[in-house]
Design an enzyme around this catalytic site. Structure first.
Site, PDB file in Angstrom:
ATOM      1  N   ASP A   1      -7.891   2.071   4.714  1.00 13.01           N
ATOM      2  CA  ASP A   1      -8.995   2.520   5.737  1.00 13.01           C
ATOM      3  C   ASP A   1      -9.903   2.360   5.250  1.00 13.01           C
ATOM      4  OD1 ASP A   1      -8.849   4.650   4.640  1.00 13.01           O
ATOM      5  OD2 ASP A   1      -8.866   6.644   4.946  1.00 13.01           O
ATOM      6  N   HIS A   2     -11.474   2.999   5.686  1.00  4.90           N
ATOM      7  CA  HIS A   2     -13.070   3.132   4.949  1.00  4.90           C
ATOM      8  C   HIS A   2     -13.276   4.076   3.105  1.00  4.90           C
ATOM      9  CE1 HIS A   2     -12.751   7.295   6.516  1.00  4.90           C
ATOM     10  NE2 HIS A   2     -13.546   7.049   5.665  1.00  4.90           N
TER      11      HIS A   2
ATOM     12  N   CYS B   1      -5.425   4.533   1.112  1.00 10.81           N
ATOM     13  CA  CYS B   1      -6.669   5.384   1.650  1.00 10.81           C
ATOM     14  C   CYS B   1      -7.485   6.198   1.293  1.00 10.81           C
ATOM     15  CB  CYS B   1      -6.395   6.116   2.917  1.00 10.81           C
ATOM     16  SG  CYS B   1      -4.636   7.099   2.485  1.00 10.81           S
ATOM     17  N   GLY B   2      -7.862   7.031   1.415  1.00  4.44           N
ATOM     18  CA  GLY B   2      -9.084   7.899  -0.834  1.00  4.44           C
ATOM     19  C   GLY B   2      -7.732   7.931  -1.119  1.00  4.44           C
ATOM     20  N   THR B   3      -6.882   9.585  -0.789  1.00  6.92           N
ATOM     21  CA  THR B   3      -5.521   9.945  -1.526  1.00  6.92           C
ATOM     22  C   THR B   3      -4.620   8.888  -1.839  1.00  6.92           C
ATOM     23  OG1 THR B   3      -4.876  11.164  -0.065  1.00  6.92           O
ATOM     24  CG2 THR B   3      -6.667  12.077  -1.487  1.00  6.92           C
ATOM     25  N   GLY B   4      -4.300   8.451  -0.414  1.00  2.87           N
ATOM     26  CA  GLY B   4      -2.735   7.613  -0.207  1.00  2.87           C
ATOM     27  C   GLY B   4      -2.314   8.766   0.286  1.00  2.87           C
ATOM     28  N   ILE B   5      -2.317   9.583   0.404  1.00  2.00           N
ATOM     29  CA  ILE B   5      -1.087  10.701   1.462  1.00  2.00           C
ATOM     30  C   ILE B   5      -1.467  10.377   2.758  1.00  2.00           C
ATOM     31  CG2 ILE B   5      -0.889  13.121   1.794  1.00  2.00           C
ATOM     32  CD1 ILE B   5      -2.656  13.546  -1.289  1.00  2.00           C
ATOM     33  N   GLY B   6      -2.402  10.679   3.358  1.00  2.00           N
ATOM     34  CA  GLY B   6      -2.053  10.055   4.567  1.00  2.00           C
ATOM     35  C   GLY B   6      -1.419   8.586   5.314  1.00  2.00           C
ATOM     36  N   MET B   7      -2.158   7.373   4.248  1.00  2.63           N
ATOM     37  CA  MET B   7      -0.835   6.567   4.120  1.00  2.63           C
ATOM     38  C   MET B   7       0.635   6.672   4.137  1.00  2.63           C
ATOM     39  SD  MET B   7      -2.719   4.019   5.686  1.00  2.63           S
ATOM     40  CE  MET B   7      -4.348   2.984   6.259  1.00  2.63           C
TER      41      MET B   7
ATOM     42  N   HIS C   1      14.196   2.940  -8.221  1.00  6.18           N
ATOM     43  CA  HIS C   1      15.395   3.733  -7.416  1.00  6.18           C
ATOM     44  C   HIS C   1      15.111   4.040  -6.496  1.00  6.18           C
ATOM     45  CE1 HIS C   1      15.364   6.179 -11.259  1.00  6.18           C
ATOM     46  NE2 HIS C   1      15.675   5.256 -11.487  1.00  6.18           N
TER      47      HIS C   1
ATOM     48  N   ARG D   1      23.927   3.547  -8.112  1.00  2.00           N
ATOM     49  CA  ARG D   1      23.547   5.515  -7.591  1.00  2.00           C
ATOM     50  C   ARG D   1      22.723   5.021  -6.320  1.00  2.00           C
ATOM     51  NH1 ARG D   1      20.954   5.211 -12.267  1.00  2.00           N
ATOM     52  NH2 ARG D   1      19.399   6.711 -12.908  1.00  2.00           N
ATOM     53  N   HIS D   2      21.712   4.440  -6.636  1.00  4.70           N
ATOM     54  CA  HIS D   2      20.699   4.578  -5.590  1.00  4.70           C
ATOM     55  C   HIS D   2      21.073   4.732  -4.570  1.00  4.70           C
ATOM     56  CE1 HIS D   2      18.489   5.678  -9.047  1.00  4.70           C
ATOM     57  NE2 HIS D   2      18.890   4.779  -9.535  1.00  4.70           N
TER      58      HIS D   2
HETATM   59  C1  RB5 Z   1     -11.102   9.857   4.975  1.00  5.25           C
HETATM   60  O1  RB5 Z   1     -11.922  10.383   4.563  1.00  5.25           O
HETATM   61  C2  RB5 Z   1      -9.474  10.287   3.976  1.00  5.25           C
HETATM   62  O2  RB5 Z   1      -9.571  11.574   4.145  1.00  5.25           O
HETATM   63  C3  RB5 Z   1      -8.250   9.106   4.156  1.00  5.25           C
HETATM   64  O3  RB5 Z   1      -8.780   8.725   3.259  1.00  5.25           O
HETATM   65  C4  RB5 Z   1      -7.498   9.792   2.837  1.00  5.25           C
HETATM   66  O4  RB5 Z   1      -7.377  10.202   1.968  1.00  5.25           O
HETATM   67  C5  RB5 Z   1      -6.372  10.537   3.810  1.00  5.25           C
HETATM   68  O5  RB5 Z   1      -5.413  10.876   3.590  1.00  5.25           O
END
Ligand code: RB5
Length: 145
Positions: free
Chosen positions: A8-9, A63-69, A96, A130-131
């Site tokens: 993303d951006h 993405c910013g944190t990698g969590i959304g992706m 693993h 095992r994996h």
């Molecule tokens: C965008 O502001 C941010 O929410 C996105 O990049 C990402 O970190 C979401 O998990």
């Protein structure tokens, strides 16, 4: 090897930096194409789906944190997406988990660290053993959907 690349951006700058670094691979860039704000599920799902369908061998999503992706990529059947914040975690995600999508946190990672992680991730093989049993269980639960 064909690589699905997307961000993303917030991951755009790191994606562009890695794109030139990955010149030895056949990279398919699913966007985004600018630092203009956009929604990560749009590029992330398309890239992850290309891996899930076997059109690409592996994926890299940022993405910013990698969590959304991570959340969106792991909705795709056949995708094992791993958010990697260190070289050690990247290595373990291959050994693993046989991760086939690498997720990076664009707002919290410099390009030099990302390159080291990418090098390790692509050069590390799945350990098997095992994996395999554990991955088969993931597949079993996936088949329930
Ligand atoms: C965008 O502001 C941010 O929410 C996105 O990049 C990402 O970190 C979401 O998990």
């Amino acid at each position: 090897m064909k690589i699905a690349l997307a961000s993303d951006h917030a991951g755009y700058q790191l994606k562009e930096g890695l794109k030139s670094y990955l010149s030895n691979f056949d990279v398919i860039d699913f966007g985004t194409d600018s630092p203009q704000s956009m929604d990560y599920p749009d590029t992330g799902f398309a890239a992850a789906e290309a891996v899930g369908k076997g059109e690409c061998d592996k994926g890299i999503l940022i993405c910013g944190t990698g969590i959304g992706m991570s959340i969106v990529a792991n909705k795709v059947i056949g995708v094992r997406a791993a958010l990697c914040t260190s070289v050690t975690i990247a290595k373990l995600s291959r050994e693993h988990n046989d991760a086939n999508v690498l997720i990076l946190p664009g707002r919290f990672m410099k390009i030099d660290e990302a390159k080291k992680i990418v090098d390790t991730w692509f050069s590390t093989e799945f350990d098997g053993g095992r994996h395999i049993r554990r991955l088969n269980k993931i597949k079993k639960y996936e088949d329930r959907r």
